[in-house]
Enzyme design. Structure first.
Site, PDB file in Angstrom:
ATOM      1  N   TYR A  40      24.192 -53.285  82.264  1.00  0.00           N
ATOM      2  CA  TYR A  40      25.052 -53.343  81.077  1.00  0.00           C
ATOM      3  C   TYR A  40      25.478 -54.755  80.672  1.00  0.00           C
ATOM      4  CZ  TYR A  40      25.157 -48.456  82.358  1.00  0.00           C
ATOM      5  OH  TYR A  40      24.774 -47.180  82.688  1.00  0.00           O
ATOM      6  N   ASN A  92      28.306 -45.665  70.745  1.00  0.00           N
ATOM      7  CA  ASN A  92      27.637 -45.565  72.035  1.00  0.00           C
ATOM      8  C   ASN A  92      28.327 -44.408  72.761  1.00  0.00           C
ATOM      9  OD1 ASN A  92      26.627 -45.688  74.602  1.00  0.00           O
ATOM     10  ND2 ASN A  92      26.870 -47.906  74.839  1.00  0.00           N
ATOM     11  N   HIS A  98      24.021 -37.552  76.800  1.00  0.00           N
ATOM     12  CA  HIS A  98      23.087 -36.614  77.418  1.00  0.00           C
ATOM     13  C   HIS A  98      23.703 -35.233  77.658  1.00  0.00           C
ATOM     14  CE1 HIS A  98      21.376 -40.539  77.976  1.00  0.00           C
ATOM     15  NE2 HIS A  98      22.370 -40.890  78.795  1.00  0.00           N
ATOM     16  N   ASP A 105      28.338 -32.145  67.278  1.00  0.00           N
ATOM     17  CA  ASP A 105      28.781 -31.256  66.195  1.00  0.00           C
ATOM     18  C   ASP A 105      29.822 -31.943  65.311  1.00  0.00           C
ATOM     19  OD1 ASP A 105      27.104 -29.237  67.023  1.00  0.00           O
ATOM     20  OD2 ASP A 105      28.669 -28.069  68.041  1.00  0.00           O
ATOM     21  N   HIS A 118      22.758 -48.061  72.651  1.00  0.00           N
ATOM     22  CA  HIS A 118      22.841 -48.089  74.116  1.00  0.00           C
ATOM     23  C   HIS A 118      22.561 -49.499  74.593  1.00  0.00           C
ATOM     24  CE1 HIS A 118      23.124 -43.798  74.261  1.00  0.00           C
ATOM     25  NE2 HIS A 118      22.125 -43.735  73.402  1.00  0.00           N
ATOM     26  N   LEU A 119      23.368 -49.957  75.505  1.00  0.00           N
ATOM     27  CA  LEU A 119      23.167 -51.290  76.072  1.00  0.00           C
ATOM     28  C   LEU A 119      21.856 -51.349  76.847  1.00  0.00           C
ATOM     29  CD1 LEU A 119      26.822 -51.436  77.266  1.00  0.00           C
ATOM     30  CD2 LEU A 119      25.856 -53.152  75.733  1.00  0.00           C
ATOM     31  N   SER A 120      21.634 -50.337  77.662  1.00  0.00           N
ATOM     32  CA  SER A 120      20.412 -50.302  78.472  1.00  0.00           C
ATOM     33  C   SER A 120      19.334 -49.522  77.729  1.00  0.00           C
ATOM     34  CB  SER A 120      20.713 -49.637  79.828  1.00  0.00           C
ATOM     35  OG  SER A 120      21.131 -48.289  79.637  1.00  0.00           O
ATOM     36  N   ARG A 129      18.337 -39.360  81.360  1.00  0.00           N
ATOM     37  CA  ARG A 129      18.866 -40.194  80.262  1.00  0.00           C
ATOM     38  C   ARG A 129      17.919 -40.224  79.057  1.00  0.00           C
ATOM     39  NH1 ARG A 129      23.218 -42.953  82.694  1.00  0.00           N
ATOM     40  NH2 ARG A 129      22.864 -43.271  84.917  1.00  0.00           N
TER      41      ARG A 129
HETATM   42  O1  CA2 Z   1      23.109 -47.973  78.097  1.00  0.00           O
HETATM   43  C1  CA2 Z   1      24.118 -47.464  77.619  1.00  0.00           C
HETATM   44  O2  CA2 Z   1      24.824 -48.024  76.787  1.00  0.00           O
HETATM   45  C2  CA2 Z   1      24.565 -46.079  78.102  1.00  0.00           C
HETATM   46  O3  CA2 Z   1      25.061 -45.369  76.976  1.00  0.00           O
HETATM   47  C3  CA2 Z   1      25.666 -46.328  79.110  1.00  0.00           C
HETATM   48  C4  CA2 Z   1      26.154 -45.057  79.809  1.00  0.00           C
HETATM   49  C5  CA2 Z   1      24.975 -44.252  80.358  1.00  0.00           C
HETATM   50  O4  CA2 Z   1      25.455 -43.001  80.872  1.00  0.00           O
HETATM   51  C6  CA2 Z   1      23.923 -43.985  79.281  1.00  0.00           C
HETATM   52  O5  CA2 Z   1      22.860 -43.285  79.876  1.00  0.00           O
HETATM   53  C7  CA2 Z   1      23.423 -45.278  78.691  1.00  0.00           C
HETATM   54  C8  CA2 Z   1      27.073 -45.404  80.970  1.00  0.00           C
HETATM   55  C9  CA2 Z   1      28.251 -46.236  80.597  1.00  0.00           C
HETATM   56  C10 CA2 Z   1      28.911 -46.675  81.867  1.00  0.00           C
HETATM   57  O6  CA2 Z   1      29.398 -47.970  81.668  1.00  0.00           O
HETATM   58  C11 CA2 Z   1      29.649 -48.735  82.766  1.00  0.00           C
HETATM   59  C12 CA2 Z   1      29.937 -50.048  82.534  1.00  0.00           C
HETATM   60  C13 CA2 Z   1      30.188 -50.900  83.586  1.00  0.00           C
HETATM   61  C14 CA2 Z   1      30.168 -50.417  84.876  1.00  0.00           C
HETATM   62  C15 CA2 Z   1      29.893 -49.094  85.115  1.00  0.00           C
HETATM   63  C16 CA2 Z   1      29.644 -48.242  84.058  1.00  0.00           C
END
Ligand code: CA2
Length: 176
Positions: A40, A92, A98, A105, A118-120, A129
Site C-alpha cells: 500500500y 476505494n 470483495h 446497492d 485500489h492502491l495495489s 481479491r
Molecule cells: O489495494 C487496495 O487499495 C485494496 O482496496 C486495499 C484493501 C484490500 O482488502 C483490497 O483487496 C485492495 C485493504 C486495505 C487495508 O489497508 C491497510 C493499510 C495499511 C496497513 C494494513 C492495511
C-alpha cells in the site's frame, strides 16, 4: 469508530455551479503509511487526502474525503452524497470491494458516477481479491498505481465535470 472528514469549504455548494467530488475510503485505510508498505506504499491517508483537496481547490472544485471502518457508515455517506448533490465519487471500498452487495446497492441507487481505486493491483494478489462488486457499475477502475491512482481518478472526475453542459449532459468529444 474512525471517521475523518477533510474539506476546506464547510459551506454546501450551490448545485450545478461548483463541481463537488466525494472521495470515500473503506476499512483499514486509516492504517496507511504504518504497515504493509509493500502493498500500500508509504503515503498516509492524510497525505493522500491533502493532495486531493488541494488539487480540487486549484481546479475550483470542492473535494471532500471520508474514511470509515464500518459498512453502514459508508452507505450513509453515499446516501448523504445524493442529498448533497455530489457530482462524482472516487471510492476505494478496500475489503468491502470483495464482499459488499449493500455498498454496491447504495452506489447503484444514487446513480452518482464513480471511479473505483485500489492502491495495489488486486489481480496480482490472492484470487479472492480478483472479484469486485463495484467494477461493473464504475465508470472506470484504477488498480495497482498506489496513491497516484486517486490523483488520476480525481483528474478524470474534474475533466468529466468540466465537460458538463448546464443541463448535466456531457458535451461530445471532438475528434482530432
Ligand atoms: O489495494 C487496495 O487499495 C485494496 O482496496 C486495499 C484493501 C484490500 O482488502 C483490497 O483487496 C485492495 C485493504 C486495505 C487495508 O489497508 C491497510 C493499510 C495499511 C496497513 C494494513 C492495511
Amino acid at each position: 469508530m474512525t471517521t475523518k472528514r477533510t474539506s476546506r469549504t464547510a459551506a454546501k455548494p450551490v448545485p450545478g455551479l461548483r463541481p463537488h467530488v466525494l472521495v470515500l475510503h473503506g476499512p483499514n485505510l486509516n492504517l496507511l503509511g504504518s504497515r504493509e508498505p509493500n502493498h500500500y506504499g508509504l503515503a498516509t491517508l492524510d497525505d493522500i487526502n491533502r493532495a486531493l483537496v488541494s488539487r480540487g481547490d486549484s481546479a475550483g472544485a470542492q473535494v471532500e474525503t471520508f474514511q470509515h471502518n464500518h459498512e453502514g457508515d459508508l452507505i450513509d455517506c453515499v446516501h448523504q452524497a445524493a442529498r448533497d448533490h455530489v457530482d462524482f465519487i472516487v471510492i476505494n471500498p478496500a475489503g468491502f470491494t470483495h464482499t459488499s452487495v449493500a455498498l454496491r446497492d447504495a452506489l447503484a441507487a444514487t446513480a452518482i458516477p464513480f471511479v473505483e481505486v485500489h492502491l495495489s493491483n488486486i489481480y496480482a494478489r490472492e484470487s479472492f481479491r480478483h472479484h469486485s462488486y463495484f467494477s461493473d457499475l464504475a465508470v472506470g477502475v484504477v488498480s495497482g498505481l498506489g496513491a497516484h491512482g486517486y490523483e488520476l481518478a480525481l483528474e478524470y472526475a474534474l475533466r468529466h465535470l468540466q465537460n458538463r453542459t448546464p443541463h448535466g449532459s456531457q458535451k461530445t468529444e471532438k475528434a482530432h
